[in-house]
Write a protein that holds these residues in place. Structure first.
Motif, PDB file in Angstrom:
ATOM      1  N   SER A 267      21.933  31.027  17.074  1.00 48.88           N
ATOM      2  CA  SER A 267      20.674  30.888  16.175  1.00 48.88           C
ATOM      3  C   SER A 267      20.902  31.849  15.045  1.00 48.88           C
TER       4      SER A 267
ATOM      5  N   SER B 219      15.509  22.175   7.980  1.00 50.12           N
ATOM      6  CA  SER B 219      15.678  21.776   9.085  1.00 50.12           C
ATOM      7  C   SER B 219      16.666  22.809   9.987  1.00 50.12           C
TER       8      SER B 219
ATOM      9  N   THR C 159      14.336  25.406  11.364  1.00 52.96           N
ATOM     10  CA  THR C 159      13.799  24.835  12.596  1.00 52.96           C
ATOM     11  C   THR C 159      14.698  24.826  13.803  1.00 52.96           C
TER      12      THR C 159
ATOM     13  N   CYS D 268      14.195  27.017  17.250  1.00 50.23           N
ATOM     14  CA  CYS D 268      14.351  26.376  18.581  1.00 50.23           C
ATOM     15  C   CYS D 268      15.306  26.803  19.453  1.00 50.23           C
TER      16      CYS D 268
ATOM     17  N   VAL E  67      13.763  14.139  18.146  1.00 53.27           N
ATOM     18  CA  VAL E  67      12.727  15.234  18.587  1.00 53.27           C
ATOM     19  C   VAL E  67      13.405  16.062  19.562  1.00 53.27           C
TER      20      VAL E  67
ATOM     21  N   PRO F 128      13.461  20.270  19.524  1.00 53.32           N
ATOM     22  CA  PRO F 128      12.181  20.907  19.457  1.00 53.32           C
ATOM     23  C   PRO F 128      11.249  20.448  20.993  1.00 53.32           C
TER      24      PRO F 128
ATOM     25  N   ALA G  49      12.933  22.905  23.383  1.00 52.77           N
ATOM     26  CA  ALA G  49      12.052  23.989  23.250  1.00 52.77           C
ATOM     27  C   ALA G  49      11.082  24.178  23.957  1.00 52.77           C
ATOM     28  N   LEU G  50      10.067  22.891  23.873  1.00 57.79           N
ATOM     29  CA  LEU G  50       8.571  22.949  24.281  1.00 57.79           C
ATOM     30  C   LEU G  50       8.921  22.721  25.907  1.00 57.79           C
TER      31      LEU G  50
END
Length: 393
Positions: A222, A238, A241, A245, A359, A362, A365-366
């Motif tokens: 990361s 991007s 992001t 994530c 998607v 993300p 991650a969610l």
């Protein structure tokens, strides 16, 4: 009694209070940071070239050698750690073997050349044979087990060395057979004699520490995404992001792993084998995550030979595998049926996100956050206050 500064290698008390990882064990773990990092680096480089199957298979083999050497030392140390000078020197020899193995990771994964990798691996394993031989000399009670371990491990190492004489295209097919031989040695030894004295809290802590090592590689990936973003400002949004994530996913995996105490899952030989062997999936999946993040960074700049779905899979598959593996090994018994179903459904949803690459990251991650929330909501009242570091037991 001591002889030239040596202690008798008698079994440690499996009920010893306040047993924690020793400074030598922590130093030993640091060497594996190098090997795990190189395995992850080569994994993402091969994946980026579009050779996903080759990358996964070679990574699985290399990671087995890293994990197996670490695990065998860990289980030996929990039973017979004397921490005298000879024990330390023998452990340092094992560390040297890890570094040799690490030096051969690229050759194994890219060129299919096993020579340096097997050399390092055999150095580690034969150093452990020396430890088991010493245990056999010192402990009458566990002498049969120690002798069997020494003989069994030595026999398999002879076969690993012999495999180097096989034709280059045949050698990869010998590896699964030899891996099976390695896995069967503890089963053979522990089922034929009194099981060695495991300290369950100590083992749980050692596994936790190794989990932190492999997850730490994800944090590094990361950070690399942020560095890349600062150097390529046209992709700033991007890449930031992606980095965010990656951080959320890594922290979420850490949260999931440490959501429950794990020492209670090592009760007898069967449960010890399930816990010990099953962690290969946990560790390998966590170790593969940073490679997936790095692939996503390269893909953002169009530097990969992979389709968007394959890029998404390099993150989604390790994450789903990690969650399902640790859930099955240590979390499932503590959850009600509804929460167990939710964890499985959310893990499958992570895999399903591959179908919508735009998607997937993300979304993953969610979904990891959703698993964390599920585990926290399902925690018994007051469970958080009762959680204490393993070393405190």
């Amino acid at each position: 009694m001591t002889t030239i500064g040596l202690r008798r290698m008698v079994p440690r008390d499996p009920t010893q209070r306040h047993r924690a990882a020793s400074p030598l064990e922590l130093l030993f773990d640091l060497v594996f940071v190098v090997a795990v990092g190189l395995a992850a680096t080569n994994l993402h480089e091969i994946e980026a070239e579009g050779e996903v199957t080759s990358a996964v298979l070679s990574y699985g083999l290399v990671f087995f050698s890293i994990w197996w050497a670490w695990m065998n030392f860990t289980w030996f140390a929990t039973s017979f750690d004397t921490d005298d000078w000879l024990y330390r020197v023998t452990t340092v020899v094992q560390m040297a073997g890890v570094l040799v193995l690490a030096a051969g990771v690229h050759a194994v994964m890219v060129d299919g050349d096993f020579t340096v990798g097997i050399t390092g691996y055999v150095i580690m394993r034969l150093a452990l044979v020396a430890q088991w031989t010493r245990a056999a000399i010192s402990s009458t009670r566990f002498r049969p087990s120690a002798i069997r371990y020494a003989v069994g491990v030595t026999a398999v190492q002879v076969l690993w060395v012999a495999s180097l004489a096989l034709p280059h295209d045949v050698r990869p097919f010998a590896a699964p057979v030899l891996i099976l031989g390695e896995l069967l040695v503890p089963v053979w030894v522990e089922s034929r004699s009194e099981t060695t004295p495991w300290h369950t809290h100590h083992l749980a802590e050692r596994y936790s520490l190794f989990t932190l090592i492999v997850l730490g590689e994800g944090l590094l990936a990361s950070a690399n995404a942020v560095i890349d973003a600062l150097e390529h400002t046209e992709h700033l949004g991007s890449l930031l992001t992606l980095a965010a994530c990656g951080l959320v996913i890594t922290v979420g995996m850490w949260w999931i792993y440490f959501s429950r105490e794990q020492h209670d899952h090592i009760r007898d030989l069967r449960s010890a084998l399930v816990f010990g062997y099953g962690h290969y999936l946990v560790f390998a999946a966590a170790g593969a995550l940073p490679a997936g993040i790095e692939v996503a960074v390269l893909a953002d700049d169009g530097r990969v030979h992979l389709g968007s779905a394959a890029v998404a899979a390099t993150v989604a598959v390790p994450v789903a595998s990690f969650v399902l593996a640790i859930w099955a090994l240590a979390i499932r018994p503590s959850l009600p049926r509804g929460a167990n179903t939710a964890v499985v459904v959310l893990s499958v949803a992570v895999l399903a996100s591959i179908a919508v690459p735009a998607v997937s990251l993300p979304g993953t991650a969610l979904l990891v956050v959703a698993v964390v929330v599920t585990l926290e909501v399902a925690s018994p009242r007051g469970a958080r206050a009762q959680r204490v570091p393993v070393a405190a037991h």
